[in-house]
Design an enzyme around this catalytic site. Structure first.
Site, PDB file in Angstrom:
ATOM      1  N   LYS A 115      -2.550   6.475   1.210  1.00 19.24           N
ATOM      2  CA  LYS A 115      -2.327   6.900   2.606  1.00 19.24           C
ATOM      3  C   LYS A 115      -1.560   8.279   2.401  1.00 19.24           C
ATOM      4  O   LYS A 115      -0.271   8.312   2.905  1.00 19.24           O
ATOM      5  CB  LYS A 115      -1.917   5.855   3.477  1.00 19.24           C
ATOM      6  CG  LYS A 115      -2.275   5.992   5.086  1.00 19.24           C
ATOM      7  CD  LYS A 115      -2.305   4.559   5.652  1.00 19.24           C
ATOM      8  CE  LYS A 115      -2.162   4.832   7.052  1.00 19.24           C
ATOM      9  NZ  LYS A 115      -3.399   5.481   7.757  1.00 19.24           N
ATOM     10  N   GLU A 152     -16.012   5.925   5.064  1.00 21.03           N
ATOM     11  CA  GLU A 152     -15.346   5.665   6.109  1.00 21.03           C
ATOM     12  C   GLU A 152     -15.432   6.944   7.112  1.00 21.03           C
ATOM     13  O   GLU A 152     -15.519   8.119   6.914  1.00 21.03           O
ATOM     14  CB  GLU A 152     -14.138   5.193   5.690  1.00 21.03           C
ATOM     15  CG  GLU A 152     -12.985   6.206   4.888  1.00 21.03           C
ATOM     16  CD  GLU A 152     -11.615   5.667   4.745  1.00 21.03           C
ATOM     17  OE1 GLU A 152     -10.970   4.910   5.413  1.00 21.03           O
ATOM     18  OE2 GLU A 152     -11.220   6.119   3.890  1.00 21.03           O
ATOM     19  N   ARG A 192       0.790  -1.268  -0.027  1.00 15.72           N
ATOM     20  CA  ARG A 192      -0.009  -0.086  -0.019  1.00 15.72           C
ATOM     21  C   ARG A 192       0.985   1.170   0.064  1.00 15.72           C
ATOM     22  O   ARG A 192       0.553   2.466  -0.835  1.00 15.72           O
ATOM     23  CB  ARG A 192      -1.008  -0.125   1.108  1.00 15.72           C
ATOM     24  CG  ARG A 192      -1.952   1.054   1.284  1.00 15.72           C
ATOM     25  CD  ARG A 192      -3.180   0.868   2.244  1.00 15.72           C
ATOM     26  NE  ARG A 192      -2.385   0.909   3.692  1.00 15.72           N
ATOM     27  CZ  ARG A 192      -3.262   0.712   4.959  1.00 15.72           C
ATOM     28  NH1 ARG A 192      -4.457   0.325   4.657  1.00 15.72           N
ATOM     29  NH2 ARG A 192      -2.626   0.793   5.950  1.00 15.72           N
TER      30      ARG A 192
HETATM   31  N1  PLP Z   1      -8.892   4.425   6.607  1.00 12.92           N
HETATM   32  C1  PLP Z   1      -8.197   5.389   7.217  1.00 12.92           C
HETATM   33  C2  PLP Z   1      -8.361   6.828   6.558  1.00 12.92           C
HETATM   34  C3  PLP Z   1      -7.123   5.101   7.567  1.00 12.92           C
HETATM   35  O1  PLP Z   1      -6.315   6.055   8.170  1.00 12.92           O
HETATM   36  C4  PLP Z   1      -6.796   3.659   8.319  1.00 12.92           C
HETATM   37  C5  PLP Z   1      -5.719   3.505   9.132  1.00 12.92           C
HETATM   38  O2  PLP Z   1      -4.612   3.238   8.644  1.00 12.92           O
HETATM   39  C6  PLP Z   1      -7.800   2.929   8.078  1.00 12.92           C
HETATM   40  C7  PLP Z   1      -8.637   3.170   7.214  1.00 12.92           C
HETATM   41  C8  PLP Z   1      -7.431   1.465   8.290  1.00 12.92           C
HETATM   42  O3  PLP Z   1      -6.454   0.792   7.512  1.00 12.92           O
HETATM   43  P1  PLP Z   1      -5.648  -0.523   8.277  1.00 12.92           P
HETATM   44  O4  PLP Z   1      -6.546  -1.200   8.682  1.00 12.92           O
HETATM   45  O5  PLP Z   1      -4.643  -0.892   6.960  1.00 12.92           O
HETATM   46  O6  PLP Z   1      -4.854   0.258   9.318  1.00 12.92           O
HETATM   47  C1  COI Z   2      -3.640   3.429  11.623  1.00  9.46           C
HETATM   48  O1  COI Z   2      -4.570   2.920  11.960  1.00  9.46           O
HETATM   49  O2  COI Z   2      -2.547   2.955  11.423  1.00  9.46           O
HETATM   50  C2  COI Z   2      -3.788   4.789  11.051  1.00  9.46           C
HETATM   51  O3  COI Z   2      -3.022   5.401  10.213  1.00  9.46           O
HETATM   52  C3  COI Z   2      -5.084   5.369  11.715  1.00  9.46           C
HETATM   53  C4  COI Z   2      -4.761   7.089  12.441  1.00  9.46           C
HETATM   54  C5  COI Z   2      -3.817   6.842  13.453  1.00  9.46           C
HETATM   55  C6  COI Z   2      -4.415   8.108  11.311  1.00  9.46           C
END
Ligand code: PLP
Ligand code: COI
Length: 340
Positions: A183, A219, A81
């Site tokens: 991200k 989200e 990612r």
């Molecule tokens: N959506 C957003 C906007 C986020 O910042 C995050 C955090 O990483 C997620 C979703 C969840 O992603 P993940 O499960 O890969 O941490």
């Molecule tokens: C994460 O869950 O790792 C995130 O990046 C979410 C938040 C701290 C921005």
């Protein structure tokens, strides 16, 4: 041995640990990278990251298992990612195999900061990448820095497993064909005003709508979302403008293959919210945080699971996912990277 720390009462904040990883990109290639103790970065005033926000990040965790090993969860997906994000921001991706090695390396160096099993805390790992050299016209940098630091963390939302309250804001998070699916730091910069406003009004987070029609659920600022229908189907929004959460993808697999539940990724309309019995945010930081209510201006959606505890299906998903992460439940092949 872990550091002596009040792990049980840790919130989600930055705590300086001993070591971080750094690699620099110059003249078209990445250097060999090193571990450093220096948490500060000195950069030019006109660095692309400072002027044009050319920065992105990742988030994953290291866990202490019941047997005392230290592991992390699906780092290959964070590596991928981040490479996708880098390309979208015209940055050179950090090689995916080196990303995983660097994660392992930096966690090993900070091993005494991995909180004990059962404490409710984990070691958060924050890889990030930014454009470093001065630019003046709008263009990408030529020099970059990739870093990884770690910080022990507790629950993202105060109160841990207590259901939270969301509101539908009048701000949007991501436009069609924009950067919502990667991200990029800029996605978070633009959410700061909305989150401050939400907090002032007494809400925990914003639940964003699709900006094209403002009819569909996307989200929150830092997590994906799942719903449970009255007949126990786990449903999650399908949209090209949300971040492909690794936690959400893992939960959907767990729901289907471990719990035998029906799952569905589809468009979810705001009008349908009343039809779900459970709702939860999912992400590395959020883990699986139950949602009790959503305020859409004057319309209040109360999920039947209530404001006291997680709904039954959410709890099962939570127990299974964290059981896999902490080594209590056998993981699907390739999900767990053993560090030590
Ligand atoms: N959506 C957003 C906007 C986020 O910042 C995050 C955090 O990483 C997620 C979703 C969840 O992603 P993940 O499960 O890969 O941490
Ligand atoms: C994460 O869950 O790792 C995130 O990046 C979410 C938040 C701290 C921005």
């Amino acid at each position: 041995m872990e550091k002596n720390f009040d792990w049980e009462n840790l919130g989600f904040g930055y705590i300086k640990t001993d070591y971080r990883y750094v690699s620099e990109y110059k003249n078209g290639s990445w250097d060999e990278g090193k571990i450093t103790t220096d948490e500060n970065i000195t950069i030019n005033e006109s660095a692309c990251v400072l002027q044009y926000a050319q920065t992105c990040f990742e988030g994953l965790k290291a866990y202490k298992t019941e047997k005392g090993n230290v592991v992390c969860f699906r780092p290959d997906l964070n590596a991928k990612r981040m490479a996708d994000t880098a390309l979208r921001l015209e940055m050179p991706p950090f090689p995916e195999n080196r990303f995983i090695d660097a994660v392992v390396n930096v966690v090993k160096k900070n091993i005494s900061w991995v909180p004990p099993y059962g404490s409710g805390a984990t070691l958060y790992i924050r890889p990030f990448l930014f454009g470093k050299n001065p630019v003046m016209g709008v263009k990408p940098a030529d020099e970059y820095e990739f870093r990884i630091f770690t910080s022990p963390v507790g629950p993202y939302f105060k109160g841990g497993a207590k259901p939270i309250i969301l509101r539908v804001p009048d701000y949007d998070r991501a436009a069609p064909h924009g950067t919502g699916h990667v991200k990029a730091g800029l996605n978070y910069a633009m959410s700061l005003h909305a989150i401050c406003e939400a907090h002032k009004l007494g809400f925990n987070e914003n639940i964003y709508l699709d900006s094209a029609t403002r009819t569909k659920i996307e989200e929150t600022g830092g997590a994906n979302i799942i719903f449970v229908t009255k007949d126990n189907k786990v449903v999650t929004p399908k949209s090209p403008t949300i971040l492909p959460s690794i936690t959400r993808r893992s939960l959907m697999y767990v729901a289907k293959n471990y719990l035998g539940l029906k799952t569905e990724e589809r468009e979810i309309f705001k009008e349908e919210l009343n039809e779900f019995k459970e709702c939860a945010l999912c992400g590395t930081a959020a883990v699986l945080s139950p949602v009790g209510k959503i305020y859409d201006h004057n319309n209040i959606i109360n999920f039947p699971a209530g404001m006291e505890k997680m709904g039954e299906i959410t709890q099962k998903l939570y127990d299974t996912l964290t059981g896999i992460q902490m080594g209590k439940i056998e993981a699907p092949e390739g999900w767990i990277k053993v560090i030590e």
